[in-house]
Design an enzyme around this catalytic site. Structure first.
Site, PDB file in Angstrom:
ATOM      1  N   ASP A   1      41.864  16.663  65.348  1.00 37.83           N
ATOM      2  CA  ASP A   1      41.397  15.911  66.513  1.00 37.83           C
ATOM      3  C   ASP A   1      42.438  14.804  66.771  1.00 37.83           C
ATOM      4  OD1 ASP A   1      39.963  14.880  68.644  1.00 37.83           O
ATOM      5  OD2 ASP A   1      38.035  15.087  67.646  1.00 37.83           O
TER       6      ASP A   1
HETATM    7  C1  NOJ Z   1      38.770  13.482  70.839  1.00 36.92           C
HETATM    8  C2  NOJ Z   1      37.572  14.368  70.880  1.00 36.92           C
HETATM    9  O1  NOJ Z   1      36.816  14.215  69.696  1.00 36.92           O
HETATM   10  C3  NOJ Z   1      37.897  15.834  71.072  1.00 36.92           C
HETATM   11  O2  NOJ Z   1      36.700  16.522  71.332  1.00 36.92           O
HETATM   12  C4  NOJ Z   1      38.889  16.027  72.167  1.00 36.92           C
HETATM   13  O3  NOJ Z   1      39.148  17.401  72.360  1.00 36.92           O
HETATM   14  C5  NOJ Z   1      40.160  15.274  71.847  1.00 36.92           C
HETATM   15  N1  NOJ Z   1      39.863  13.853  71.720  1.00 36.92           N
HETATM   16  C6  NOJ Z   1      41.250  15.480  72.892  1.00 36.92           C
HETATM   17  O4  NOJ Z   1      40.934  14.848  74.073  1.00 36.92           O
END
Ligand code: NOJ
Length: 744
Positions: A270
Site C-alpha cells: 500500500d
Molecule cells: C491507500 C489505500 O489504502 C489504498 O486502498 C489505495 O489503493 C492506495 N492508497 C493508493 O491510492
C-alpha cells in the site's frame, strides 16, 4: 526462493512468455531491475526528482496517481524510447466504482446479491479507465468488514466470506476480462491482504489480531477466490497482523498466497507502506524495511522509494542475492508482456471522449443502482408513490449533493456529475411539483485528509450556527406546506472511506432532529438514506413509515431512487452487513458462534443489560413491493459421505400482485464436531425475478468446499462427520429448516 513460480508445469504460451521475460531480464542492469520494483507517486506534493527524470534512468516500473491524462503518453514515451531497456510503464489508479461513469459503491453493489452487477460495473469502469490511459486499478477491495465504525466498510462487500468471494470473482472478471491483455480492460489488484477490516475498535490502520481460524474461514476466502479467478496483483495491507505488518508478512505473502494458492502475479505494497515499516516500529531503518519486505514476498514498493534507495546496497553487501531481485521483477515483466504493453504501450488520446459518451454506460450505472438499493421499511404500503403527486417536499443536506450521490474515492480530478435524488424526483414529477430545502449542512468534527484534494477556490466556508438554524426552519416550513415529504439523509462522501472511522453510527448533525420535527407534522414521510456504512437509525425504524437504503448510488443514483420510489422498479436488494443499533455494538455479524447461554435458553435476557444486542436489521434483509413464499425445502439425501455432495432445492413463489425479485439464501450450521462453528453460515444464494404467481425452483449444491472448515484443533482444513441444520429463506433469520448428516 519462490519455487512455486518456477516449478509449475507450463503450457507453450507460458513457456514463450517465460522465455521473453528471461530475455528482457537478461539485458537489464541491477538499477533497472530495482526500478521495476518501484512505483512512483506522481502527485504534486511528492518530493524528489521529476517523474520523467526517474523514468529516463529506468528508475520506475509503474506510476500512480497521475491525474493529468495527457502525461500518460509523454511519460510512456520517455520509458519506451529513452530509458535503457525501454520497458513500458504500468499506470495505476484507484478506480473503485467507476472512472467517469460512477457506479454504486462496492458495499451497495454487494447489496444487489447479483455478482453480474459488479462484473458489468467493473467492465465499464475498466473500459473508461483504459481509454484514459490507465492500465491498472487498485480494486477490488476484498476486506471482510464486520465493524460499521470502520470507514472502509464502504469499499468492500460487507461481512460475509461467501458473498464476498462471489463479488470478488465478479469484479476480477469485470476488470481483467477472461485473460489479461484485452485493450479495453485493466489489471486488477485484490486488496488489502489481509485482515484490514478487523482493526481494533474499527479505527482505521489500528492493529489486527485474528486467529488462523478467523483468517482462513472468514478473511481469506475472497482473496483466494480472486487468485483462482486470475487476479494479476495483490496489494498488501498497512496494519500489523498479529504483530507483523501485512506488507512484510511472510506467512501471508509467501506461505499462503504463493505457497498454498499458487499466486503467480505480483504483490504491491500500500502507499508508503514499505517506508512506514520504520514508523510502525517494526524495521530499524529504511534498509531494514526494504530487506524485510522484499524477503517476505513484497515485489513492488508503492510510492515510498525505500526499494529505490536501499535494494542496490543490500545486493552489494551480500544481504540479498540478485536472484531474489529477479524473482520479484519476473512477475512484473510477465504481466507487462501479457498485457501487450511491449507491443502497444501508448493510449489513443481520442478514445476517452468516445467511450465516456456511450449511453450504455449510464444505463448500466442506473441498473446497478436500482439493483443495489434495499427497502428497509414500508408500513401501510406507503411506497410506491403515485406519479400524480403535485406537492412534494424534498428535504435534507444530501438531497441535492452530487458528492454524496457519487460516494467515496472521487478525488482524482473527477468533476461531480451525478443525478441527485432531488434531480431524479424532479425529472419524474415535474419541477413545479417539488419544493426543496437542504436544512442544516453536515460536516465531520475532524476534517478528512481528502478535503485537501478540493481546490481552495471550490471549498465552501462552514455554515454559521445562525445560518444553520435558518436552514432548519426553512426546511421545516417547506415540509409543512407539502402533501408528502421525502427526506434525504445520511453521510456525506468523506464520512466513509479511508480516514473515516467513527465511534457513533447516528445520523450526523441535526438530521435526526429535523426528521423528528418533520414526522411530527403528521405528513407521510419517506426516508432515503445516502451513506457508505450501516447507520443506527433506531428512531426512524419505528417512526418513519418508508425507508429506502440507497447507499452511495453513483452517477445515475437520483434516477434509480425515483425509479424505485415511484414503482417503475421493485426493490430487491438485501443487506450485505448487519445494521447495529449503536456504534458500541460493533463488531456485529450474523455468523457468530453459539454461547453456553443462547438466545433460546430460558435464562437468556439480553447480552447487554441496557438494550438489545441483536442488529436493527439483519444480514440478508430487504423488502419488496410484492411478497414471496419459500416452500418445499428438500435435500437430495439425509446422509452424505465426507467428500461427497448433496443438492438442496426450494420453491420460491411470488405471492403478490406485481413482479419482483427475491434472493433465496441458504444457511447451514454444523451442530458439533472438532471445533465450534457459527450458528449460521451462508453457503448459497440466488437472486430471482418472479412474475405474480410464478414459482421457481432453486437448486444449491453442498459439497466439501461448503462443508469443510479450518480447524483450530486439527490445525488444518477438515470436513467433520457431523449433523447439520440447514435453512433457506429471505435473510439470515430464515425459519424454513431441515437437517442432514455427514457420515464417514
Ligand atoms: C491507500 C489505500 O489504502 C489504498 O486502498 C489505495 O489503493 C492506495 N492508497 C493508493 O491510492
Amino acid at each position: 526462493m519462490d519455487n512455486q513460480r518456477d516449478n509449475q508445469s507450463i503450457s507453450p504460451t507460458e513457456t514463450a512468455i517465460k522465455a521473453r521475460v528471461d530475455a528482457i531480464l537478461g539485458r537489464m542492469s541491477l538499477e533497472e531491475k530495482i526500478g521495476q520494483l518501484t512505483q512512483l507517486g506522481a502527485m504534486a506534493f511528492m518530493p524528489g526528482p521529476k517523474p520523467e527524470d526517474v523514468i529516463r534512468k529506468g528508475g520506475a516500473g509503474s506510476v500512480l496517481w497521475l491525474t493529468d491524462r495527457k502525461q500518460f503518453n509523454v511519460l510512456q514515451k520517455v520509458a519506451v524510447e529513452e530509458s535503457p531497456s525501454g520497458i513500458p510503464l504500468l499506470f495505476a489508479l484507484d478506480v473503485i466504482h467507476g472512472y467517469h461513469t460512477i457506479f454504486p459503491v462496492p458495499l451497495a453493489m454487494a447489496s444487489s446479491w447479483d455478482p453480474s452487477v459488479a462484473e458489468r460495473a467493473q467492465t465499464v469502469a475498466a473500459r473508461e479507465a483504459r481509454a484514459a490511459g490507465i492500465h491498472w486499478s487498485f480494486g477490488p477491495m476484498l476486506d471482510i468488514a464486520r465493524d460499521a465504525r470502520w470507514g472502509r466498510i464502504v469499499e468492500g462487500a460487507g461481512e460475509d466470506p461467501f458473498l464476498g468471494a462471489a463479488m470478488a470473482v465478479a469484479q476480477v472478471r469485470g476488470f481483467q476480462g477472461d485473460v489479461l491483455g484485452a485493450p479495453d480492460r485493466v489489471l486488477a489488484s485484490a486488496k488489502h491482504f489481509a485482515g484490514y477490516g478487523a482493526s481494533d475498535g474499527g479505527r482505521d490502520y489500528d492493529p489486527v489480531y485474528l486467529s488462523e481460524s478467523q483468517l482462513r474461514n472468514t478473511y481469506f476466502p475472497p482473496f483466494e477466490a480472486a487468485v483462482k479467478a486470475g487476479v494479476g496483483t495483490i496489494m498488501s495491507a498497512y496494519m500489523d497482523l498479529n504483530d507483523v505488518p501485512a506488507g512484510a508478512n511472510r506467512f501471508l505473502l509467501r506461505d499462503v498466497l504463493r505457497g498454498e494458492w499458487g499466486f503467480n502475479g505480483f504483490v504491491v505494497s500500500d502507499a508508503f507502506a514499505v517506508g512506514n515499516l520504520v514508523i510502525q516500529g517494526f524495521a530499524r531503518d529504511g534498509r531494514d524495511a526494504a530487506l524485510r519486505a522484499l524477503s517476505a514476498g513484497l515485489d513492488m514498493d508503492m510510492a515510498s522509494n525505500t526499494y529505490g534507495q536501499h535494494l542496490a546496497g543490500l545486493v552489494e553487501d551480500g544481504s540479498l542475492d540478485v536472484a531474489e531481485i529477479d524473482a520479484a521483477v519476473r512477475p512484473i515483466l510477465s504481466i507487462k508482456v501479457r498485457m501487450g504493453l511491449f507491443e502497444q504501450p501508448y493510449t489513443d488520446e481520442s478514445m476517452l471522449e468516445q467511450v465516456i459518451a456511450l449511453p450504455a454506460h449510464r444505463q448500466e450505472a442506473r441498473l446497478a443502482a436500482q439493483r443495489s438499493m434495499v427497502l428497509l421499511r414500508n408500513e401501510g404500503g406507503l411506497l410506491p408513490l403515485s406519479k400524480q403527486l403535485s406537492n412534494v417536499a424534498v428535504i435534507g443536506p444530501l438531497a441535492d449533493s452530487m458528492e454524496a450521490t457519487e460516494g467515496s474515492w472521487m478525488i482524482f480530478d473527477h468533476k461531480p456529475a451525478a443525478v441527485t435524488v432531488l434531480a431524479g424526483i424532479r425529472a419524474r414529477l415535474s419541477a413545479a411539483a417539488v419544493s426543496y430545502a437542504p436544512g442544516p449542512e453536515i460536516k465531520r468534527d475532524i476534517p478528512s485528509m481528502f478535503d485537501d484534494f478540493v481546490p481552495p477556490a471550490d471549498r465552501k466556508p462552514d455554515q454559521s450556527p445562525a445560518d444553520a438554524e435558518a436552514a432548519y426552519q426553512t426546511a421545516l416550513d417547506t415540509a409543512r406546506h407539502a402533501d408528502l415529504v421525502i427526506m434525504v439523509l445520511g453521510e456525506s462522501a468523506n464520512m466513509a472511506g479511508e480516514f473515516a472511522s467513527r465511534a457513533s453510527l447516528d445520523l450526523p448533525g441535526r438530521q435526526e432532529e429535523l426528521l423528528k420535527a418533520v414526522v411530527a407534522l403528521g405528513k407521510p414521510v419517506v426516508l432515503v438514506l445516502l451513506n457508505g456504512r450501516p447507520l443506527s437509525i433506531n428512531w426512524a425504524a419505528e417512526n418513519v413509515p418508508a425507508i429506502l437504503e440507497a447507499w452511495e448510488p453513483g452517477t445515475e443514483g437520483g434516477h434509480a431512487v425515483a425509479d424505485i420510489l415511484f414503482g417503475d422498479v421493485n426493490p430487491g436488494g438485501k443487506l450485505p452487513v448487519s445494521f447495529p443499533r449503536k456504534g458500541a455494538h460493533s463488531p456485529i455479524y450474523y455468523a457468530r458462534n453459539i454461547t453456553h447461554q443462547p438466545e433460546t435458553s430460558p435464562m437468556y435476557r439480553s447480552r447487554y443489560w441496557d438494550g438489545l444486542p441483536t442488529p436493527l436489521y439483519p444480514f440478508g434483509f430487504g423488502l419488496s413491493y410484492t411478497t414471496f413464499s419459500f416452500t418445499n425445502l428438500k435435500v437430495s439425501a439425509a446422509q452424505v459421505k465426507v467428500g461427497a455432495a448433496i443438492t438442496v432445492s426450494i420453491d420460491v413463489t411470488n405471492t403478490g400482485a406485481i413482479a419482483g425479485d427475491e434472493v433465496a439464501q441458504l444457511y447451514i450450521h454444523q451442530k458439533s464436531g472438532s471445533d465450534s462453528r457459527p450458528m449460521r453460515e451462508l453457503k448459497g444464494f440466488e437472486r430471482l425475478t418472479l412474475q405474480p404467481g410464478e414459482t421457481k425452483t432453486v437448486t444449491f449444491k453442498l459439497g466439501p468446499a461448503e462443508l469443510r472448515h479450518w480447524s483450530t484443533n486439527a490445525g488444518k482444513w477438515l470436513q467433520d462427520a457431523a449433523a447439520f441444520d440447514l435453512w433457506v429463506g429471505a435473510d439470515c433469520l430464515a425459519s424454513l429448516q431441515t437437517e442432514f448428516e455427514v457420515v464417514s
